[in-house]
Design an enzyme around this catalytic site. Structure first.
Site, short mmCIF file in Angstrom:
data_model
loop_
_atom_site.label_atom_id
_atom_site.label_comp_id
_atom_site.label_asym_id
_atom_site.label_seq_id
_atom_site.Cartn_x
_atom_site.Cartn_y
_atom_site.Cartn_z
N CYS A 1 21.55 26.09 -9.45
CA CYS A 1 20.99 25.31 -10.80
C CYS A 1 20.29 24.79 -10.35
CB CYS A 1 22.34 23.98 -11.15
SG CYS A 1 23.71 24.73 -11.80
N ARG B 1 18.44 19.51 -16.28
CA ARG B 1 18.65 20.61 -15.75
C ARG B 1 19.18 21.88 -15.76
NH1 ARG B 1 24.15 19.66 -14.09
NH2 ARG B 1 24.07 21.24 -12.42
N ASN C 1 25.48 23.21 -7.61
CA ASN C 1 26.56 23.84 -6.69
C ASN C 1 26.18 23.81 -5.22
OD1 ASN C 1 29.13 25.12 -6.28
ND2 ASN C 1 28.40 27.35 -6.43
#
Length: 327
Positions: A2, A17, A80
Site C-alpha cells: 500500500c 492511500r 501492511n
C-alpha cells in the site's frame, strides 16, 4: 502493499492511500455517527464521540477501517508491515488497545496529532484479535492533521513514533530505512539537467526529464516510497481544491499496481483495489477503484448524525463512461 500520502496545500489538507491486495474485501464507505457505541476489548464503551468516515468493512456490527478521518480533520491509515509488526501481551500499567481498534480509539476522541503523540506514551498495542476467525493484521500506521504527520510502528523493540515531514508511508522495511534510503536519490531533479558527469565533454541534452533518470518505477515498497516522496514534494499544487485532488490522485496512480504486474507465491495478483483521497478541511472523500476510473465524491456533511447505527454506502465499481454526443 500500500502507499499513503499526506499534503497540506494553500487550498486544503489532503490525505489518501492506495489499498493494494490480492483480493478485495467488498469494502465500502462506512460512517460511525457520534452516538454509536464504540466497544473496546480492554476499555469502557465510548457512547459519544467524534463522527468518523472512511473505507472499511463491518463485521458483527463493528467497523474495521482501512483509512478514515473524523470531523475534526484528523486522518488515519493502516498499511501492511509483515514480519516487523509486533503486538504484546496486555500490560496493566498501560492503556491497552488492539490493533484493529486504533483508528476508532484515536479518531473518536482526538483532534490533533499533538494529542495523539502525547497519548501514545501511555499505550500498548495489545495482541488481542477481534475473534478467533479474524487474526491480527500486521500493520504500521500513518496519522495526520493540518499541521503534523506521524508514523507509528510497534516492533519487537517497542513502540516508536516518527515525525513524517515527507508525507509518505509504504510497507517494509521500517520507516527509518526508507528515510535513510532517500539520500541515495538527492541528485534526482525535475529541472533541466546540466553536465556534471564530465563538464569538459560536450554532452547533448537529447530529451526532457533526464534529471529523473534513476527515479524508481517498480512496485516494491522502497521504490514506491521514493517515487511518491519525489512527486509529492515536486509537483505543482495551487489554491484550487479540484486541481489538488486531481494531482494527489495522479501521484497515487503513479505508484499503483496493475493486474499481472505482481504475482504472489500462490500465483494470485497483487493489485491496487482502490485509491482514496480525503479533503480534511471540507470533510470530503474521493475514491476510485481498479474497475472504475471515474472519481466518486462523498461528503461527511450529507450524513444525518442523529442516527445511532452504522451507515454503510457502496462504492461504484463498474466502469462509468462519459458518453460524448455528436453535435
Amino acid at each position: 502493499m500500500c502507499t499513503a500520502i499526506n499534503k497540506n496545500t494553500s487550498s486544503s489538507h489532503f490525505f489518501g492511500r492506495n489499498l493494494d491486495f490480492n483480493f478485495n474485501y467488498d469494502e465500502s464507505i462506512v460512517i460511525v455517527p457520534n452516538n454509536y457505541p464504540i466497544k473496546f476489548k480492554h476499555l469502557p464503551t465510548m457512547n459519544y464521540h467524534y463522527p468518523i468516515m472512511g473505507i472499511g468493512i463491518i463485521q458483527d456490527d463493528y467497523p474495521f477501517f482501512f483509512d478514515c478521518i473524523n470531523n475534526q480533520g484528523l486522518a488515519f491509515a493502516g498499511l501492511n508491515f509483515p514480519n516487523n509488526a509486533k503486538f504484546f501481551d496486555v500490560d496493566e500499567s498501560k492503556i491497552n488497545v488492539a490493533p484493529y481498534e486504533l483508528p476508532l480509539y484515536f479518531l473518536s476522541q482526538f483532534k490533533t496529532v499533538k494529542q495523539v503523540k502525547e497519548q501514545l506514551k501511555k499505550i500498548n498495542i495489545a495482541n488481542t484479535p477481534f475473534s478467533n476467525k479474524l487474526p491480527l493484521a500486521t500493520l504500521h500506521y500513518i496519522i495526520a492533521d493540518k499541521n503534523e504527520c506521524i508514523v507509528i510502528e510497534q516492533t519487537k523493540d517497542g513502540l516508536f513514533v516518527y515525525d513524517n515531514p515527507y508525507g509518505v508511508l509504504t510497507n517494509n522495511p521500517p520507516f527509518t530505512y526508507h528515510i535513510a534510503n532517500l539520500s541515495n536519490y538527492m541528485n534526482i531533479t525535475n529541472k533541466e539537467v546540466i553536465n556534471r558527469f564530465a563538464p569538459n565533454l560536450e554532452l547533448d541534452i537529447y530529451g526532457k526529464a533526464l534529471g529523473a533518470i534513476g527515479l524508481p518505477g517498480d512496485s516494491s515498497p522502497t521504490s514506491r516510497f521514493v517515487k511518491a516522496t519525489f512527486l509529492l514534494n515536486n509537483i505543482r499544487f495551487n489554491n484550487d481544491d479540484d486541481f489538488n485532488v486531481n494531482q494527489m490522485l495522479h501521484i497515487l496512480n503513479n505508484v499503483s499496481t496493475l493486474k499481472g504486474e505482481t504475482l504472489l507465491s500462490d500465483n494470485s495478483e497483487e493489485v491496487t483495489i482502490y485509491s482514496s483521497m480525503y479533503n480534511l478541511d471540507q470533510k470530503q472523500l474521493f475514491i476510485r477503484t481498479y474497475e472504475n476510473n471515474q472519481i466518486s465524491k462523498f461528503s461527511l456533511d450529507s450524513i444525518d448524525f442523529s442516527k445511532n447505527k452504522l451507515i454503510q454506502i457502496s462504492i461504484p465499481r463498474k466502469e462509468n463512461y462519459y458518453i460524448i454526443q455528436a453535435d
